[in-house]
Scaffold this motif. Structure first.
Motif, PDB file in Angstrom:
ATOM      1  N   GLY A  69      53.539  33.858  47.161  1.00 55.97           N
ATOM      2  CA  GLY A  69      54.610  33.493  46.497  1.00 55.97           C
ATOM      3  C   GLY A  69      54.184  32.601  45.077  1.00 55.97           C
ATOM      4  N   ASP A 108      63.547  34.649  43.152  1.00 57.96           N
ATOM      5  CA  ASP A 108      64.047  34.836  44.450  1.00 57.96           C
ATOM      6  C   ASP A 108      62.784  35.134  45.307  1.00 57.96           C
ATOM      7  OD1 ASP A 108      66.559  34.134  43.681  1.00 57.96           O
ATOM      8  OD2 ASP A 108      67.309  36.123  43.475  1.00 57.96           O
ATOM      9  N   ILE A 109      62.147  36.010  45.032  1.00 60.83           N
ATOM     10  CA  ILE A 109      61.067  36.353  45.932  1.00 60.83           C
ATOM     11  C   ILE A 109      60.217  35.165  46.272  1.00 60.83           C
ATOM     12  CG2 ILE A 109      59.005  37.797  46.179  1.00 60.83           C
ATOM     13  CD1 ILE A 109      60.579  40.005  44.818  1.00 60.83           C
ATOM     14  N   LYS A 138      61.127  32.477  48.892  1.00 60.04           N
ATOM     15  CA  LYS A 138      61.056  32.549  50.241  1.00 60.04           C
ATOM     16  C   LYS A 138      59.826  31.844  50.599  1.00 60.04           C
ATOM     17  CE  LYS A 138      63.444  37.119  50.159  1.00 60.04           C
ATOM     18  NZ  LYS A 138      63.441  38.626  49.981  1.00 60.04           N
ATOM     19  N   ASP A 139      58.728  31.619  49.714  1.00 59.79           N
ATOM     20  CA  ASP A 139      57.533  30.976  50.271  1.00 59.79           C
ATOM     21  C   ASP A 139      57.918  29.476  50.495  1.00 59.79           C
ATOM     22  OD1 ASP A 139      55.105  29.752  50.250  1.00 59.79           O
ATOM     23  OD2 ASP A 139      54.201  30.913  49.180  1.00 59.79           O
ATOM     24  N   LYS A 182      58.925  27.009  47.183  1.00 59.01           N
ATOM     25  CA  LYS A 182      60.401  27.357  47.048  1.00 59.01           C
ATOM     26  C   LYS A 182      60.979  26.161  45.839  1.00 59.01           C
ATOM     27  CE  LYS A 182      64.580  26.373  49.755  1.00 59.01           C
ATOM     28  NZ  LYS A 182      65.240  26.174  51.233  1.00 59.01           N
ATOM     29  N   HIS A 186      71.791  26.281  48.268  1.00 58.64           N
ATOM     30  CA  HIS A 186      70.524  25.133  48.172  1.00 58.64           C
ATOM     31  C   HIS A 186      71.070  23.905  47.770  1.00 58.64           C
ATOM     32  CE1 HIS A 186      67.762  28.786  48.693  1.00 58.64           C
ATOM     33  NE2 HIS A 186      68.536  29.415  47.691  1.00 58.64           N
TER      34      HIS A 186
END
Length: 397
Positions: free
Chosen positions: A182, A206-207, A210-211, A215, A250
């Motif tokens: 991440g 965005d990737i 996911k962590d 985040k 979010h």
């Protein structure tokens, strides 16, 4: 009838095309040959085989250097001379191998002449490319960053991140890369943003989101990216719409505050305040909503209402000198607007309480400039010649 069947069979099992044979025999010129003769290759299977040849060639050089590294570890333990390792070559070959493998897999997954998908290279390439070559890209990116070569850091880290989604890697063990995946994605997003490659920056952010560990930072980065190219009112309107979508998924304080301020900037105060009111209805002690609501009311010259929210905000975060200063200012402005002398004095007394808190928390005024406003509150409460006022005047300088 037998002759017709024989001809059909011979055609179906014809050997490699001349173009493919030339590529498979080549060494340093293989990539050039492939690029110039791709359209001459008979089918997807030949194209997959040709690209796999590039993977083979790249991995031969990568593994030769990797072997030297292993031998050096033994030599070091035995006190023998170590051989030089060409790290730049290893990195380039790791990069080349992954790019070629991606193209190989694209064609390898196409149906053959019988309409069936029978990939020939996916398992082998997953096995040999997942760990060592990808880790080489991580290390190369770190070295590039240390040398302030952000372009190379982005190049290597971006491929590391994107290769995670290569179809032939779908069954690989991702546990070892979890501690840093991440973070690498977020840094790659930062460099893409610096290069003004907004679409790629958003994709990488965005990737990173996911962590769980990345985040919040990745979300803040995404907000910055989305707002990085605002030049017209239309840009701002589109930005608001994106923020609304983001806030729906979010509902963090950062997204809320950005949406609130952008709506205010577009003159949509009612909608902006609705965002804060809904947040406070769900979470009455939300510091950001309380602070923004109070500051908005203070700027709108509604000090009597502002004091309620700013006082509550300070109660939530009683170590925030800036909010203490704003609360003191709200009480002072409220006092100025009040006709009743007794009420006015009581309000200045409240203002002094908050200004004194700000002074206590931030004596050097590094966070908030409470000096003159605090002196003004003392002046109006104690009078010009009172020792308390003189001290407040000295504190303000």
């Amino acid at each position: 009838m037998m002759a017709v069947m024989f001809v059909a069979s011979a055609t179906a099992f014809a050997g490699d095309s001349d173009a493919l044979k030339a590529i498979l025999k080549a060494k340093t010129e293989a990539e050039t040959l492939l690029n110039s003769s791709l359209s001459q290759l008979a089918n997807a299977q030949e194209k997959a085989k040709a690209y796999n040849k590039l993977v083979d060639l790249a991995m031969e050089q990568f593994e030769s250097q990797s072997k030297i590294q292993t031998e050096n570890q033994v030599a070091k333990q035995m006190g023998k001379e170590e051989q030089p390792v060409d790290e730049a070559l290893m990195t380039q070959m790791a990069y080349n191998a992954l790019i070629a493998a991606k193209e190989c897999d694209k064609y390898d997954q196409e149906p053959n002449e019988k309409g069936k998908v029978k990939p020939a290279f996916d398992k082998k390439n997953a096995q040999r490319l997942w760990t060592a070559p990808r880790n080489q890209l991580v290390n190369a990116g770190q070295s590039a960053l240390s040398n302030r070569d952000n372009a190379s850091a982005r190049k290597y880290w971006q491929l590391f991140v994107e290769s995670d989604n290569f179809p032939f890697f779908k069954d690989c063990d991702r546990e070892p890369q979890k501690p840093f995946f991440g973070q690498v994605a977020r840094f790659a997003a930062i460099f893409a943003f610096q290069d003004k490659d907004m679409d790629k920056a958003l994709e990488l952010a965005d990737i990173a989101m996911k962590d769980p560990e990345e985040k919040d930072n990745a979300l803040n980065l995404k907000l910055e990216i989305l707002g990085g190219e605002l030049k017209t009112k239309e840009d701002s309107v589109n930005y608001v719409n994106k923020l609304k979508e983001l806030y729906a998924d979010h509902q963090t304080d950062g997204v809320m505050e950005k949406l609130y301020n952008t709506l205010l900037g577009l003159g949509q105060a009612d909608e902006a305040n609705k965002i804060l009111d809904e947040k406070l209805a769900a979470d009455p002690n939300n510091f950001v909503a309380l602070a923004d609501k109070g500051l908005g009311l203070l700027q709108a010259q509604k000090a009597a209402e502002a004091v309620t929210y700013l006082k509550r905000a300070f109660e939530v975060k009683s170590d925030n000198a800036m909010i203490a200063t704003y609360a003191g200012t709200a009480y002072s402005v409220f006092a100025q607007e009040t006709e009743d002398p007794a009420k006015k004095k009581e309000l200045y007394k409240e203002a002094i309480v908050f200004y004194d808190k700000a002074k206590e928390l931030d004596p050097d005024r590094l966070q908030s400039n409470w000096g003159y406003n605090r002196y003004n509150a003392y002046y109006n409460y104690y009078g010009e010649d009172a020792p308390e006022t003189k001290q407040a005047e000295a504190d303000s300088k």
